[in-house]
Scaffold this active site. Structure first.
Site, PDB file in Angstrom:
ATOM      1  N   TYR A 145      51.469   1.384  62.073  1.00 14.58           N
ATOM      2  CA  TYR A 145      52.402   2.169  63.398  1.00 14.58           C
ATOM      3  C   TYR A 145      51.856   3.545  63.352  1.00 14.58           C
ATOM      4  CZ  TYR A 145      56.491   4.762  65.097  1.00 14.58           C
ATOM      5  OH  TYR A 145      57.217   5.580  65.876  1.00 14.58           O
ATOM      6  N   GLU A 169      53.840   5.612  71.269  1.00 16.82           N
ATOM      7  CA  GLU A 169      54.281   4.746  70.295  1.00 16.82           C
ATOM      8  C   GLU A 169      53.597   3.684  70.439  1.00 16.82           C
ATOM      9  OE1 GLU A 169      58.093   4.375  67.565  1.00 16.82           O
ATOM     10  OE2 GLU A 169      58.347   3.415  69.524  1.00 16.82           O
TER      11      GLU A 169
END
Lengths: 289, 401
Positions: free
Chosen positions: B119, B207
């Site tokens: 991530y 993101e």
């Protein structure tokens, strides 16, 4: 007394020959503010209603001793004007301009915090110390001299609450619009601290709205540091929860940014939060006795 | 609160922090900044999806393009091994409703062989006034849960806006997050490119979840959530052009065309006010009076008559609206201008809807006089914000009964 602007303010208006700049600089002058200079590159030597115009802020400050700059420059050029104001050495910069990119403001803010100058705004209605000086775009007829300090992220809501106070015979020491952008030069905490030091401010009204966590931070700060009583109002209970893109935002703030969350944070620290502007004024009246 | 160019008041918060992009748009921007993404194409029909799958070749992923999380669980992502399967998947996904968002487009991309899922994100952290870079080796899952249950697994680094993000920052994040040695170089490279892109594109959010390592060791951004600062769109005309078709609501679309700041809500009391804070407060007061606001509409800081007409056109086109509440506190806005705009709008649109008006501030007397003397019977003036809200709620209830 009052905070930030008063009879000692010597104001220079950046962008004074623009339509809005000229209009509001003139109005500020007519209110009694000492508007000593204006700046528009290429228009040095002219005047706006008797206010001398300079080509550079440097010259304006050197020649008039201006200590406060108001930025009325369109957003694409406002960052440059803000750096010019920082380098001119004026004590206070008030930026009215709306629409400055957030990354630009982040750079300005970081530079600013390495020195001692104060910036209020951008995207704010300015500051008024009723009866003394008005710097910005507030409708001056709404305000009367008094002993309540008002600090707000919203312009028209400030006017509404001031009107409600006026109906109860309550005036203001100073009214500060800090602006609604993600990055503003002065926070609630900065302005509340100034009011707390002012012997002529008996009570502070803090007007917040959804988004960010400045109200929550202020609640904590007030409970630990501020002796002047504070009453608050938060707008935006009916705002639908903002659609959240991704999850990074939720992880970092730890605060929901909702009106309800802010109200609870304030009330947890013993700060009363009115449900509407009329009730806020009533709370103020009760506190002042 | 005034843009000297336009005289419009906005709340950046209400309007969202910026322009949210779809995954396929975000990936296109990533690719332009040298960030590796799977090759792919957008499709709006099953036939287009089939053609795209043919061109890409091999197994593909068919992904619903919606701006909401959890689309995988909702069945919005399917892997197709053949062109026929890709077409069938697109057939299923297009038109699907995912948490209130209708799927109008799918993104077809080469399926990746996933070895590891990480991530990565960069956020404009307004609270700390610095960009925040986050990295975790536990990607592909609900990252909020990771942050809560295993905060040590999510490495965080605030970046000084003036000195920027450097390779040593990227290394530190990789070590703290426990990134595999073999993937270190690729992850660091992507972090540096993400930061550069974040700054250059005036982003509020980047993101990537998941950031994958393939079986062959490549590091690739398999998703892209991108939000761009509205105030900076003027210097990104290519991104501004993406904004056009972002809403399917007829009133919101009309408002966009007319340059009116409008957000649709689900009530029946139409709201027009000036200044985001005052308008939000008006919605709250309507709710406290037992009513339900139909919208947020900020007519702006220097509302002129024609702007009021445009705003009313938007409001009156909403069939759910049973009464209107106009709440103005004149600063730069002059109440007489608002009153003139109201009369013009009623005249042009021939509305018989009950309209409650509250005018305070600059030229309030003149404004009230104009309405008293010249407005039709369906327009009433109330002296305060609270009484006006109460009246508008009553009238909406009567009209609905």
């Amino acid at each position: 007394m009052s905070i930030l602007v008063d009879q000692n303010t010597r104001l220079v208006v950046q962008g004074i020959t623009g339509r809005e700049g000229a209009f509001h600089a003139t109005r500020n002058k007519h209110y009694g503010t000492n508007v000593v200079a204006g700046v528009t590159p290429g228009k040095g030597g002219q005047d706006v209603e008797g206010i001398p115009v300079f080509n550079t802020l440097h010259d304006a400050v050197q020649q008039t001793g201006a200590n406060t700059a108001m930025v009325f420059v369109p957003p694409r050029f406002a960052t440059d004007a803000l750096y010019e104001a920082i380098e001119s050495g004026v004590e206070l910069i008030i930026c009215i301009t709306e629409g400055i990119p957030a990354h630009d403001m982040l750079q300005v803010y970081t530079n600013l915090k390495r020195g001692n100058q104060r910036l209020v705004g951008p995207n704010c209605p300015g500051i008024i110390s009723p009866g003394k000086a008005s710097v910005g775009i507030m409708p001056t007829q709404v305000f009367t001299p008094g002993r309540v300090g008002l600090v707000s992220r919203s312009g028209t809501l400030t006017y509404q609450i001031s009107k409600e106070l006026a109906l109860l015979g309550i005036g203001q020491s100073t009214v500060v619009g800090i602006g609604g952008d993600p990055i503003v030069g002065s926070s609630f905490i900065d302005i509340v601290s100034e009011f707390d030091k002012d012997p002529d401010t008996d009570l502070i009204v803090m007007v917040g709205e959804i988004g960010g966590d400045e109200e929550e931070k202020a609640a904590q700060f007030i409970s630990e540091n501020v002796t002047t009583p504070v009453v608050s109002y938060i707008a935006g209970f009916q705002a639908p929860p903002g659609k959240q893109m991704g999850h990074a935002g939720a992880i970092i703030t730890g605060s929901s940014g909702t009106a309800q969350g802010k109200k609870e944070a304030l009330e947890a620290k013993g700060i009363r939060v009115g449900t509407n502007p009329t009730e806020v004024a009533q709370f103020v009246k009760e506190h002042l006795g | 609160m005034v843009d000297p160019n336009q005289g419009h008041i906005r709340s950046s918060e209400w309007e969202g922090k910026g322009l949210d992009l779809f995954e396929y748009q975000g990936k296109e921007l990533f690719a332009r900044h040298g960030i590796p993404v799977p090759s792919g194409e957008a499709a709006e029909t099953p036939a287009e999806a089939k053609a795209a799958a043919e061109r890409i070749g091999g197994p593909v992923a068919v992904k619903a393009q919606v701006q909401v999380g959890g689309r995988g669980k909702a069945g919005g992502i399917k892997v197709a091994n053949t062109v026929a399967e890709a077409e069938a998947a697109a057939e299923q996904i297009l038109g699907m409703d995912i948490k209130g968002h209708t799927v109008h487009r799918v993104w077809i991309e080469a399926a990746s062989e996933i070895e590891k899922e990480y991530y990565a994100s960069i956020t404009f952290d307004r609270s700390n006034k610095k960009p925040l870079v986050m990295l975790s080796a536990m990607g592909g899952v609900d990252i909020e849960a990771v942050a809560e249950e295993h905060p040590e697994k999510l490495a965080r680094l605030h970046v000084d806006p003036l000195s920027g993000f450097h390779p040593h920052h990227a290394r530190r994040l990789c070590y703290e997050a426990g990134i595999d040695d073999a993937a270190m170089r690729g992850v660091q490279d992507i972090l540096l490119k993400l930061y550069k892109g974040f700054i250059e594109l005036d982003a509020m959010l980047f993101e990537v979840n998941p950031l994958i390592v393939t079986k062959s060791g490549d590091v690739i951004a398999l998703d892209a959530k991108v939000t761009i600062d509205n105030n900076a769109l003027y210097r990104h005309p290519d991104i501004l052009a993406l904004q056009e078709a972002s809403t399917s609501d007829p009133q919101e679309r009309m408002a966009q065309e007319k340059g009116v700041t409008y957000v649709k809500l689900d009530g029946d009391v139409g709201i027009l006010g000036n200044g985001a804070g005052l308008v939000m407060s008006t919605l709250d007061v309507v709710a406290l009076a037992g009513g339900r606001p139909a919208n947020f509409l900020d007519a702006g800081g220097g509302s002129k008559a024609d702007e009021v007409v445009a705003a009313l056109e938007v409001l009156l086109s909403d069939p759910k609206v049973k009464s209107l509440l106009i709440n103005i506190f004149g600063g730069i806005t002059r109440c007489d201008e608002v009153a003139e705009g109201l009369l013009t709008a009623i005249d042009q649109l021939g509305s018989t809807l009950p309209i409650v008006v509250r005018l305070d501030g600059t030229n309030e007397e003149e404004g009230r006089a104009i309405i008293k003397e010249r407005a039709p019977k369906n327009v009433v003036v109330e002296p305060t914000m609270l009484s006006a809200a109460k009246r508008a709620v009553e009238l909406a209830k009567e009209a609905a009964a």
